[in-house]
Design a protein around this motif. Structure first.
Motif, PDB file in Angstrom:
ATOM      1  N   ASP A  27       0.818  -1.210   0.000  1.00 23.23           N
ATOM      2  CA  ASP A  27       0.000   0.000   0.000  1.00 23.23           C
ATOM      3  C   ASP A  27       0.857   1.269   0.000  1.00 23.23           C
ATOM      4  OD1 ASP A  27      -0.102   0.742   3.316  1.00 23.23           O
ATOM      5  OD2 ASP A  27       0.251  -1.336   2.747  1.00 23.23           O
ATOM      6  N   LEU A  28       2.146   1.142   0.292  1.00 25.39           N
ATOM      7  CA  LEU A  28       3.054   2.294   0.329  1.00 25.39           C
ATOM      8  C   LEU A  28       3.911   2.333  -0.939  1.00 25.39           C
ATOM      9  CD1 LEU A  28       4.202   2.059   4.057  1.00 25.39           C
ATOM     10  CD2 LEU A  28       2.387   3.494   3.093  1.00 25.39           C
ATOM     11  N   VAL A  29       3.252   2.420  -2.079  1.00 22.15           N
ATOM     12  CA  VAL A  29       3.920   2.338  -3.383  1.00 22.15           C
ATOM     13  C   VAL A  29       5.012   3.397  -3.526  1.00 22.15           C
ATOM     14  CG1 VAL A  29       3.568   2.473  -5.886  1.00 22.15           C
ATOM     15  CG2 VAL A  29       1.845   1.394  -4.429  1.00 22.15           C
ATOM     16  N   ASP A  30       4.771   4.591  -3.015  1.00 25.06           N
ATOM     17  CA  ASP A  30       5.745   5.675  -3.172  1.00 25.06           C
ATOM     18  C   ASP A  30       6.990   5.486  -2.312  1.00 25.06           C
ATOM     19  OD1 ASP A  30       3.993   6.050  -0.996  1.00 25.06           O
ATOM     20  OD2 ASP A  30       4.451   8.193  -0.898  1.00 25.06           O
ATOM     21  N   GLN A  31       6.969   4.536  -1.375  1.00 24.11           N
ATOM     22  CA  GLN A  31       8.119   4.281  -0.515  1.00 24.11           C
ATOM     23  C   GLN A  31       8.774   2.930  -0.814  1.00 24.11           C
ATOM     24  OE1 GLN A  31       7.122   4.845   3.623  1.00 24.11           O
ATOM     25  NE2 GLN A  31       5.788   6.566   3.146  1.00 24.11           N
ATOM     26  N   MET A  32       8.481   2.372  -1.968  1.00 21.46           N
ATOM     27  CA  MET A  32       8.973   1.047  -2.333  1.00 21.46           C
ATOM     28  C   MET A  32      10.502   1.023  -2.359  1.00 21.46           C
ATOM     29  SD  MET A  32       7.907  -1.250  -5.626  1.00 21.46           S
ATOM     30  CE  MET A  32       6.185  -1.192  -5.189  1.00 21.46           C
TER      31      MET A  32
END
Length: 102
Positions: A8-13
């Protein structure tokens, strides 16, 4: 099995999906991206793991007792699974030691 959590935290992958997929293929692993927060793919991952365990166990059924039939049940052949934890800790004690919030 290789799981990428916090999907759910795509921008912090931290690891690109393509890299994880490639690594999983090289290692012959099932790969899924999951989210404990939303529950996405969590059930799928557990069911896949159970299917893999079942497939492996089906190849080499477990033996019980001394491996001899006692007239009440048919003895199973294969490898015996020993206590892999090597511990006498009861389940209630394990829950107290766990860092899991579930």
């Amino acid at each position: 099995m290789l799981l990428g959590n916090k999907a759910d935290l795509v921008d912090q992958m931290a690891v690109l999906t393509e890299d994880a997929v490639e690594f999983a293929k090289e290692q012959r692993l099932f790969f899924a991206e999951t989210s404990a927060l939303t529950g996405d793919n969590v059930d799928k991952a557990f069911f896949e793991l159970l299917e893999e365990i079942y497939a492996e166990i089906s190849k080499n059924p477990l033996e019980f007792g001394n491996g001899k039939s006692n007239g009440h049940a048919t003895a199973l052949k294969g490898s015996k699974i020993d206590d892999i934890a090597g511990s006498d800790i009861e389940t209630s004690e394990m829950k107290n030691l766990s860092t899991c919030s579930c």
